[in-house]
Design a protein around this motif. Structure first.
Motif, PDB file in Angstrom:
ATOM      1  N   ASP A  12       0.887  -0.933  -0.307  1.00 40.75           N
ATOM      2  CA  ASP A  12      -0.050   0.124  -0.162  1.00 40.75           C
ATOM      3  C   ASP A  12       1.028   1.302  -0.003  1.00 40.75           C
ATOM      4  O   ASP A  12       0.872   2.056   0.917  1.00 40.75           O
ATOM      5  CB  ASP A  12      -0.659  -0.232   1.458  1.00 40.75           C
ATOM      6  N   LYS A  66       1.025  -2.299  -9.626  1.00 38.31           N
ATOM      7  CA  LYS A  66      -0.212  -1.817  -9.307  1.00 38.31           C
ATOM      8  C   LYS A  66       1.028  -0.096  -9.474  1.00 38.31           C
ATOM      9  O   LYS A  66       0.517   0.876  -9.569  1.00 38.31           O
ATOM     10  CB  LYS A  66      -0.289  -1.303  -7.909  1.00 38.31           C
ATOM     11  N   SER A  70       4.253  -7.262  -6.809  1.00 38.04           N
ATOM     12  CA  SER A  70       2.712  -6.252  -6.688  1.00 38.04           C
ATOM     13  C   SER A  70       3.044  -4.824  -6.435  1.00 38.04           C
ATOM     14  O   SER A  70       1.862  -3.796  -7.518  1.00 38.04           O
ATOM     15  CB  SER A  70       2.135  -5.988  -5.410  1.00 38.04           C
TER      16      SER A  70
END
Length: 446
Positions: A206, A237, A233
């Motif tokens: 995140d 993103k 990941s």
């Protein structure tokens, strides 16, 4: 911030100037849990931090300042942060879990304070560009080179710039050893008061910027599995990854090949030791904070720039040492005799510089498996040409040898040919991975 956090922050600020920046960066990774019955419970994460804090002089210094600020004598008890968490209410543990990826950056490490030169301008440009652009054309950016050349400075500069100019961006920064500790701890523990692998992984992903210092220390195979998933990941993103390393990705040992392949697929940039002019510029930049204390003449600046250019930390440290001693001795102008006397105990100054163009030629020809006659001859074979470029570059950058003198070492070539060879070496250091690796290995030999 509770009273203990405030007290510890003030204590750290008070003792900051008693330690060099590297040591203090480890000390900062501590926190004061509470004070009870004259005992101050201080938590740590890394064994390096524990060893520093366990030193008798360091511990006495902390206890002295902490006692003064607390108002009564206290003694420090070091505890691993996991032991501290067992003593905390669950809601506090959960709050600290959410704060796992909050990062503090060194306020002195900014793009404005980074002195550019031919040795580092590529690394600077890549780091600055990734801050202002969202396309992230180069991903990951991997900056590699010897210790003390500004790699950590650039990572903190990215963080400082984003916090000021683009505060909406989430930024994670960690020394790879700390990241390994976080991941290993998560894998070892499973109770509700601990960070699970899934929780840590989710928090790491995140982020919009993922900055990892000294990736060569990520050698735990189990932690690499989690890092690999996080890495993929983040790339998927569109997050920007910036990594530093002491060596080129192909030379990393203990790192999985699939990770090395991904590092190479981005933008590996070699940051070299600063050339003479850049070293002088760094010193003059640092002098801006010392102008009221004393003056330093140009001859001394040149002396420092020549002797300490292998490591920017040593370069800046030598200047701080001179200013400190000049203040003690009430010296108004730091001249060369004063500098030589004060710094005489440091090996890099005490050891004579015996390196010569002929020795450079000897090391380079040995590395490439060539003879002097071959290097001095007319052949345009790639290996021979690269060896000549290497000799020219090292003679000029390391010793300041003139084009004419270098030409004499290489079969009496004229100065324009040598200058062109130097320019070609500069280009190869930016674009040719094999040439970069060869340069680093030859420098180590020298």
């Amino acid at each position: 911030m509770n009273q203990y956090e405030t007290l510890w922050k003030e204590t750290l600020e008070a003792i900051k100037n008693n330690f060099n920046p590297d040591t203090f960066s480890w000390i900062c990774k501590t926190s004061l849990f509470r004070i009870e019955d004259g005992m101050a419970y201080v938590s740590y994460r890394s064994v390096i931090t524990k060893n520093i804090m366990s030193d008798a002089n360091t511990k006495d210094l902390f206890e002295q300042y902490l006692s003064e600020m607390w108002g009564e004598p206290v003694h420090i008890q070091l505890m691993h942060y996991r032991e501290v968490e067992k003593m905390m209410p669950e809601e506090i543990v959960q709050r600290r879990t959410k704060e796992l990826v909050q990062t503090k950056f060194n306020a002195d490490y900014t793009f404005e304070n980074f002195v550019q030169g031919k040795s580092n301008q590529g690394a600077y440009a890549a780091c600055f560009h990734c801050c202002v652009e969202d396309s992230h054309t180069f991903n990951p950016i991997l900056i590699y080179g010897n210790s003390g050349l500004g790699k950590t400075h650039l990572l903190h500069a990215i963080g400082n710039y984003l916090q000021k100019e683009r505060p909406e961006k989430k930024v994670f920064y960690a020394y790879s050893g700390d990241l390994v500790s976080i991941l290993i701890d998560a894998m070892k523990t499973h109770n509700v008061q601990s960070n699970t692998v899934e929780m840590v992984q989710a928090q790491l992903i995140d982020n919009d910027y993922f900055l990892i210092d000294d990736i060569q220390n990520l050698t735990q195979s189990s932690s690499q599995e989690i890092f690999f998933k996080v890495y993929n990941s983040l790339i998927a993103k569109g997050a920007q990854i910036v990594i530093t390393s002491d060596m080129h990705p192909n030379e990393l040992e203990g790192i999985q090949n699939r990770l090395i392949s991904r590092f190479n697929n981005g933008l590996p940039i070699n940051i070299l030791k600063p050339e003479f002019d850049t070293s002088r510029a760094i010193l003059r930049k640092k002098l801006e904070g010392y102008e009221e204390a004393c003056q330093i003449n140009d001859e001394t600046i040149d002396f420092l720039a020549h002797k300490f250019s292998d490591d920017v930390r040593k370069l800046e440290g030598s200047l701080r040492t001179l200013v400190f001693n000049a203040t003690l001795e009430n010296v108004d102008v730091i001249d060369l005799p004063f500098a030589q006397r004060v710094l005489s105990g440091q090996l890099i100054v005490a050891k004579p510089n015996k390196l010569t163009p002929k020795q450079i030629k000897k090391v380079v020809t040995k590395f490439y498996g060539l003879s002097y006659n071959e290097v001095e001859g007319k052949s345009r074979q790639k290996k021979l040409v690269n060896a000549r470029h290497m000799i020219v570059y090292l003679c000029h950058e390391t010793l300041g040898t003139s084009w004419t003198q270098i030409g004499q070492e290489l079969g009496n070539r004229d100065h324009s040919t040598i200058k062109s060879s130097y320019d070609r070496a500069i280009k190869l250091l930016k674009t040719d991975t094999a040439f970069q690796i060869a340069m680093n290995k030859i420098k180590d030999s020298l």
